[in-house]
Design a protein around this motif. Structure first.
Motif, PDB file in Angstrom:
ATOM      1  N   GLU A   1       0.862  -1.180   0.000  1.00  0.00           N
ATOM      2  CA  GLU A   1       0.000   0.000   0.000  1.00  0.00           C
ATOM      3  C   GLU A   1       0.896   1.226   0.000  1.00  0.00           C
ATOM      4  O   GLU A   1       1.979   1.200   0.575  1.00  0.00           O
ATOM      5  N   PHE A   2       0.425   2.298  -0.662  1.00  0.00           N
ATOM      6  CA  PHE A   2       1.152   3.567  -0.687  1.00  0.00           C
ATOM      7  C   PHE A   2       0.491   4.547   0.273  1.00  0.00           C
ATOM      8  O   PHE A   2      -0.731   4.654   0.306  1.00  0.00           O
ATOM      9  N   TYR A   3       1.330   5.282   0.995  1.00  0.00           N
ATOM     10  CA  TYR A   3       0.872   6.347   1.881  1.00  0.00           C
ATOM     11  C   TYR A   3       1.568   7.633   1.439  1.00  0.00           C
ATOM     12  O   TYR A   3       2.776   7.763   1.550  1.00  0.00           O
ATOM     13  N   LEU A   4       0.777   8.551   0.912  1.00  0.00           N
ATOM     14  CA  LEU A   4       1.288   9.797   0.352  1.00  0.00           C
ATOM     15  C   LEU A   4       1.568  10.803   1.465  1.00  0.00           C
ATOM     16  O   LEU A   4       0.722  11.042   2.328  1.00  0.00           O
ATOM     17  N   GLU A   5       2.764  11.381   1.427  1.00  0.00           N
ATOM     18  CA  GLU A   5       3.151  12.429   2.378  1.00  0.00           C
ATOM     19  C   GLU A   5       3.332  13.721   1.590  1.00  0.00           C
ATOM     20  O   GLU A   5       4.037  13.739   0.585  1.00  0.00           O
ATOM     21  N   PRO A   6       2.719  14.815   2.035  1.00  0.00           N
ATOM     22  CA  PRO A   6       2.787  16.055   1.255  1.00  0.00           C
ATOM     23  C   PRO A   6       4.174  16.683   1.284  1.00  0.00           C
ATOM     24  O   PRO A   6       4.994  16.399   2.156  1.00  0.00           O
TER      25      PRO A   6
ATOM     26  N   ALA B   1       2.778   9.805  -7.938  1.00  0.00           N
ATOM     27  CA  ALA B   1       2.492   8.705  -7.014  1.00  0.00           C
ATOM     28  C   ALA B   1       1.226   7.963  -7.431  1.00  0.00           C
ATOM     29  O   ALA B   1       1.177   6.734  -7.406  1.00  0.00           O
ATOM     30  N   ALA B   2       0.217   8.717  -7.835  1.00  0.00           N
ATOM     31  CA  ALA B   2      -1.041   8.101  -8.266  1.00  0.00           C
ATOM     32  C   ALA B   2      -0.849   7.263  -9.530  1.00  0.00           C
ATOM     33  O   ALA B   2      -1.453   6.199  -9.669  1.00  0.00           O
ATOM     34  N   LYS B   3      -0.010   7.730 -10.446  1.00  0.00           N
ATOM     35  CA  LYS B   3       0.248   6.962 -11.671  1.00  0.00           C
ATOM     36  C   LYS B   3       0.906   5.623 -11.353  1.00  0.00           C
ATOM     37  O   LYS B   3       0.520   4.590 -11.899  1.00  0.00           O
TER      38      LYS B   3
ATOM     39  N   LEU C   1      -3.685   3.826  -2.673  1.00  0.00           N
ATOM     40  CA  LEU C   1      -2.959   5.040  -2.303  1.00  0.00           C
ATOM     41  C   LEU C   1      -3.779   5.797  -1.270  1.00  0.00           C
ATOM     42  O   LEU C   1      -4.925   6.150  -1.520  1.00  0.00           O
ATOM     43  N   TYR C   2      -3.180   6.018  -0.100  1.00  0.00           N
ATOM     44  CA  TYR C   2      -3.843   6.725   0.985  1.00  0.00           C
ATOM     45  C   TYR C   2      -3.082   8.003   1.312  1.00  0.00           C
ATOM     46  O   TYR C   2      -1.882   8.086   1.077  1.00  0.00           O
ATOM     47  N   GLU C   3      -3.760   8.972   1.877  1.00  0.00           N
ATOM     48  CA  GLU C   3      -3.101  10.174   2.372  1.00  0.00           C
ATOM     49  C   GLU C   3      -2.689   9.906   3.815  1.00  0.00           C
ATOM     50  O   GLU C   3      -3.540   9.708   4.681  1.00  0.00           O
ATOM     51  N   ALA C   4      -1.409   9.914   4.073  1.00  0.00           N
ATOM     52  CA  ALA C   4      -0.903   9.588   5.407  1.00  0.00           C
ATOM     53  C   ALA C   4      -1.433  10.556   6.468  1.00  0.00           C
ATOM     54  O   ALA C   4      -1.697  10.150   7.600  1.00  0.00           O
TER      55      ALA C   4
END
Length: 110
Positions: free
Chosen positions: A40-45, A74-76, A85-88
Motif C-alpha cells: 500500500e502507498f501512503y502519500l506524504e505532502p 504517485a497516483a500513476k 494510495l492513501y493520504e498519510a
C-alpha cells in the motif's frame, strides 16, 4: 555571536528542497511493489524541506520512503501496479509498520 541575526530572509525566494525526486526514487518504489505482496502507498505532502514522498508498506510491515515529486506521479505508479494510495495525514500509518520497526531496530539507525 550571530545567534539572532537581524537579516530577514527574502520572502520571494522559494525554499530550496533537500533534493527533488529522480528516476532512482521511482524505480525503487516500482521494485518494492513488484518484489513484495500486499503493498500500500501512503502519500506524504511536500514540506519546506522535502519533496512529496510516498511510503510503500508491504503486507508484513516492511517499508520504504521515496520522493515522487508530486501526488500525480504517485497516483500513476499506484494505478499502474493496482496499489491502494492513501493520504498519510488523514489515515495515519498501519500498525504493521510500527510492529516491523520494533522488530528491526537496526533499520532505525540509518
Amino acid at each position: 555571536m550571530g545567534w539572532f541575526s537581524r537579516r530577514a530572509t527574502d520572502p520571494t525566494t522559494p525554499t530550496k528542497l533537500d533534493r527533488e525526486a529522480n528516476r532512482d526514487d521511482l524505480a525503487a518504489l516500482e521494485a518494492f511493489v513488484t518484489s513484495r505482496r500486499g503493498v500500500e502507498f501512503y502519500l506524504e505532502p511536500e514540506t519546506t524541506a522535502t519533496d512529496t514522498t510516498v511510503v510503500a508498506i508491504a503486507h508484513d510491515g516492511e517499508w520504504i520512503r521515496r520522493r515522487t515529486g508530486s501526488p500525480r506521479v504517485a497516483a500513476k505508479i499506484a494505478h499502474r501496479h493496482a496499489v491502494p494510495l492513501y493520504e498519510a495525514a488523514r489515515t495515519g500509518y498501519p500498525e504493521r509498520m510500527r510492529a516491523w520497526n520494533r522488530a528491526h531496530p537496526e533499520r532505525r539507525a540509518r
